[in-house]
Design a protein around this motif. Structure first.
Motif, PDB file in Angstrom:
ATOM      1  N   MET A   1       0.446   4.599  10.122  1.00  0.00           N
ATOM      2  CA  MET A   1      -0.455   3.669  10.793  1.00  0.00           C
ATOM      3  C   MET A   1      -1.636   3.312   9.879  1.00  0.00           C
ATOM      4  O   MET A   1      -2.094   2.168   9.865  1.00  0.00           O
ATOM      5  N   ASP A   2      -2.108   4.270   9.105  1.00  0.00           N
ATOM      6  CA  ASP A   2      -3.213   3.996   8.180  1.00  0.00           C
ATOM      7  C   ASP A   2      -2.822   2.933   7.164  1.00  0.00           C
ATOM      8  O   ASP A   2      -3.613   2.027   6.846  1.00  0.00           O
ATOM      9  N   GLY A   3      -1.598   3.017   6.655  1.00  0.00           N
ATOM     10  CA  GLY A   3      -1.133   2.002   5.723  1.00  0.00           C
ATOM     11  C   GLY A   3      -1.104   0.624   6.355  1.00  0.00           C
ATOM     12  O   GLY A   3      -1.496  -0.373   5.733  1.00  0.00           O
ATOM     13  N   ALA A   4      -0.658   0.544   7.605  1.00  0.00           N
ATOM     14  CA  ALA A   4      -0.599  -0.736   8.306  1.00  0.00           C
ATOM     15  C   ALA A   4      -1.992  -1.305   8.537  1.00  0.00           C
ATOM     16  O   ALA A   4      -2.219  -2.513   8.393  1.00  0.00           O
ATOM     17  N   VAL A   5      -2.937  -0.462   8.896  1.00  0.00           N
ATOM     18  CA  VAL A   5      -4.320  -0.910   9.102  1.00  0.00           C
ATOM     19  C   VAL A   5      -4.862  -1.527   7.818  1.00  0.00           C
ATOM     20  O   VAL A   5      -5.482  -2.607   7.836  1.00  0.00           O
ATOM     21  N   ARG A   6      -4.617  -0.871   6.701  1.00  0.00           N
ATOM     22  CA  ARG A   6      -5.131  -1.381   5.433  1.00  0.00           C
ATOM     23  C   ARG A   6      -4.523  -2.731   5.065  1.00  0.00           C
ATOM     24  O   ARG A   6      -5.210  -3.634   4.591  1.00  0.00           O
ATOM     25  N   LEU A   7      -3.224  -2.895   5.321  1.00  0.00           N
ATOM     26  CA  LEU A   7      -2.577  -4.171   5.023  1.00  0.00           C
ATOM     27  C   LEU A   7      -3.151  -5.294   5.881  1.00  0.00           C
ATOM     28  O   LEU A   7      -3.409  -6.399   5.394  1.00  0.00           O
ATOM     29  N   VAL A   8      -3.338  -5.032   7.160  1.00  0.00           N
ATOM     30  CA  VAL A   8      -3.887  -6.051   8.058  1.00  0.00           C
ATOM     31  C   VAL A   8      -5.300  -6.438   7.637  1.00  0.00           C
ATOM     32  O   VAL A   8      -5.645  -7.628   7.539  1.00  0.00           O
ATOM     33  N   GLU A   9      -6.129  -5.442   7.367  1.00  0.00           N
ATOM     34  CA  GLU A   9      -7.526  -5.722   7.064  1.00  0.00           C
ATOM     35  C   GLU A   9      -7.696  -6.373   5.692  1.00  0.00           C
ATOM     36  O   GLU A   9      -8.625  -7.169   5.491  1.00  0.00           O
ATOM     37  N   GLU A  32      -2.002  14.525  19.028  1.00  0.00           N
ATOM     38  CA  GLU A  32      -3.443  14.721  18.905  1.00  0.00           C
ATOM     39  C   GLU A  32      -3.768  15.571  17.684  1.00  0.00           C
ATOM     40  O   GLU A  32      -3.299  16.703  17.550  1.00  0.00           O
ATOM     41  N   ASN A  33      -4.561  15.016  16.787  1.00  0.00           N
ATOM     42  CA  ASN A  33      -5.041  15.696  15.588  1.00  0.00           C
ATOM     43  C   ASN A  33      -6.257  14.922  15.097  1.00  0.00           C
ATOM     44  O   ASN A  33      -6.582  13.865  15.649  1.00  0.00           O
ATOM     45  N   PRO A  34      -6.988  15.408  14.091  1.00  0.00           N
ATOM     46  CA  PRO A  34      -8.195  14.698  13.665  1.00  0.00           C
ATOM     47  C   PRO A  34      -7.967  13.233  13.293  1.00  0.00           C
ATOM     48  O   PRO A  34      -8.793  12.366  13.607  1.00  0.00           O
ATOM     49  N   ALA A  35      -6.854  12.924  12.633  1.00  0.00           N
ATOM     50  CA  ALA A  35      -6.595  11.543  12.221  1.00  0.00           C
ATOM     51  C   ALA A  35      -6.373  10.638  13.426  1.00  0.00           C
ATOM     52  O   ALA A  35      -6.939   9.538  13.511  1.00  0.00           O
ATOM     53  N   THR A  36      -5.562  11.092  14.373  1.00  0.00           N
ATOM     54  CA  THR A  36      -5.291  10.253  15.538  1.00  0.00           C
ATOM     55  C   THR A  36      -6.479  10.221  16.503  1.00  0.00           C
ATOM     56  O   THR A  36      -6.683   9.221  17.202  1.00  0.00           O
ATOM     57  N   ASP A  37      -7.260  11.302  16.536  1.00  0.00           N
ATOM     58  CA  ASP A  37      -8.498  11.268  17.336  1.00  0.00           C
ATOM     59  C   ASP A  37      -9.414  10.162  16.834  1.00  0.00           C
ATOM     60  O   ASP A  37     -10.083   9.474  17.618  1.00  0.00           O
ATOM     61  N   ALA A  38      -9.459   9.977  15.514  1.00  0.00           N
ATOM     62  CA  ALA A  38     -10.293   8.921  14.932  1.00  0.00           C
ATOM     63  C   ALA A  38      -9.776   7.544  15.322  1.00  0.00           C
ATOM     64  O   ALA A  38     -10.567   6.627  15.577  1.00  0.00           O
ATOM     65  N   VAL A  90       0.846  -1.185   0.000  1.00  0.00           N
ATOM     66  CA  VAL A  90       0.000   0.000   0.000  1.00  0.00           C
ATOM     67  C   VAL A  90       0.887   1.242   0.000  1.00  0.00           C
ATOM     68  O   VAL A  90       2.048   1.195   0.412  1.00  0.00           O
ATOM     69  N   SER A  91       0.330   2.345  -0.457  1.00  0.00           N
ATOM     70  CA  SER A  91       1.011   3.641  -0.385  1.00  0.00           C
ATOM     71  C   SER A  91       0.447   4.431   0.787  1.00  0.00           C
ATOM     72  O   SER A  91      -0.734   4.318   1.121  1.00  0.00           O
ATOM     73  N   TYR A  92       1.293   5.237   1.414  1.00  0.00           N
ATOM     74  CA  TYR A  92       0.866   6.044   2.555  1.00  0.00           C
ATOM     75  C   TYR A  92       1.674   7.332   2.583  1.00  0.00           C
ATOM     76  O   TYR A  92       2.761   7.423   1.995  1.00  0.00           O
ATOM     77  N   GLY A  93       1.169   8.337   3.285  1.00  0.00           N
ATOM     78  CA  GLY A  93       1.896   9.582   3.484  1.00  0.00           C
ATOM     79  C   GLY A  93       2.500   9.602   4.868  1.00  0.00           C
ATOM     80  O   GLY A  93       1.790   9.413   5.852  1.00  0.00           O
TER      81      GLY A  93
END
Length: 218
Positions: A136-144, A160-166, A98-101
Motif C-alpha cells: 500500500m505504501d508503494g501505491a500511495v507514493r505512485l499516486v502522490e 493492526e500494526n504500527p504501519a497500518t495504524d498510521a 517504485v520499490s516496496y517490501g
C-alpha cells in the motif's frame, strides 16, 4: 442459485475464507472463495460501499493482483473508473516505478501508467488484504507523485500494526473485517477459528444451494 432471504448475520461471508495449505512462502489465508460465490461477493460489496461516498472518489485503483478483483467491482458499484497499479514489467506504456517490501519481506517493484490522471484526482486504493502495509505504501507514493490525492483505502481486512495504524490515522480506511471484533483479533493472530470447520463446498456457486450464513465466532 437463490439469494438469501431475510436478515443475514453481519460479515457471515468471512467464514468462507480458506487457510493456507502450501506453506509460509504464501499468504496465510485465501479470501478468493468469497468472490466465487455471488451472494457472498455481493454482501461483501454491500458492506464496503455502505461506508464509501462516491462523491469523494474520482477513480478506484486496484493493486496487483487480487486488488484488481475488489477494486474493479467497487469501481463499477460506485460508478467510477478503475486504474490498475501493476507489478513491474507488465505495462506497455510509459510508467512511473517504485520499490516496496511485500508481506513476505521481499522487495519488489510496482508501476503505474503515466500520465494516469489529472492533478488533484482523488484515488481510492483497493487491495485484497493489508498485512504489513508495504504494498500500500508503494501505491500511495505512485499516486502522490502524479499529483493525485489518496481518497482512502479499502480491503477485505487490514491487520493492526504500527504501519497500518498510521494509515488509519491519516486516511479513510474501510474493511470488511471491522476493528474491535473477534474477526480483527483473529486476523492479527493470523488464524481464524472458522478454519476448524472450513468446508470448501459452502463456496461452490453451482451446488444448487446458497451457503448458509454462520454466526460470527471469530
Amino acid at each position: 442459485m437463490t439469494d438469501l432471504k431475510g436478515p443475514r448475520d453481519a460479515r457471515w461471508y468471512l467464514s468462507l475464507m480458506s487457510p493456507n495449505t502450501k506453506g509460509p512462502q504464501f499468504a496465510w489465508l485465501d479470501p478468493t472463495s468469497i468472490y466465487i460465490n455471488s451472494t457472498a461477493f455481493n454482501d461483501l460489496l454491500d458492506d464496503l460501499c455502505a461506508e464509501l461516498d462516491a462523491n469523494e472518489i474520482d477513480v478506484v485503483a486496484g493493486l496487483d493482483a487480487m486488488g484488481f478483483v475488489l477494486g474493479a467491482a467497487l469501481g463499477a458499484r460506485l460508478g467510477r473508473g478503475f486504474l490498475p497499479i501493476r507489478k513491474s514489467g507488465k505495462l506497455c506504456v510509459d510508467t512511473d516505478k517504485v520499490s516496496y517490501g511485500n508481506y513476505s519481506g521481499r522487495t519488489q517493484d510496482m508501476e503505474m501508467r503515466t500520465p494516469a490522471f489529472a492533478e488533484g484526482t482523488r484515488v481510492l486504493l483497493a487491495d485484497q488484504w493489508v498485512e504489513t502495509g508495504g504494498t500500500m505504501d508503494g501505491a500511495v507514493r505512485l499516486v502522490e507523485r502524479q499529483g493525485g490525492k489518496v481518497a482512502g483505502m479499502v480491503a477485505v481486512a487490514m491487520e493492526e500494526n504500527p504501519a497500518t495504524d498510521a494509515y488509519r490515522a491519516k486516511y479513510k480506511v474501510v474493511t470488511a473485517v471491522q476493528q474491535n471484533t473477534p474477526w480483527q483479533a483473529e486476523c492479527n493472530a493470523q488464524r481464524l477459528s472458522s478454519f476448524d470447520t472450513y468446508q470448501p463446498e459452502r463456496t461452490f456457486p453451482n451446488a444448487g444451494r446458497t451457503p448458509s450464513p454462520e454466526p460470527v465466532g471469530g
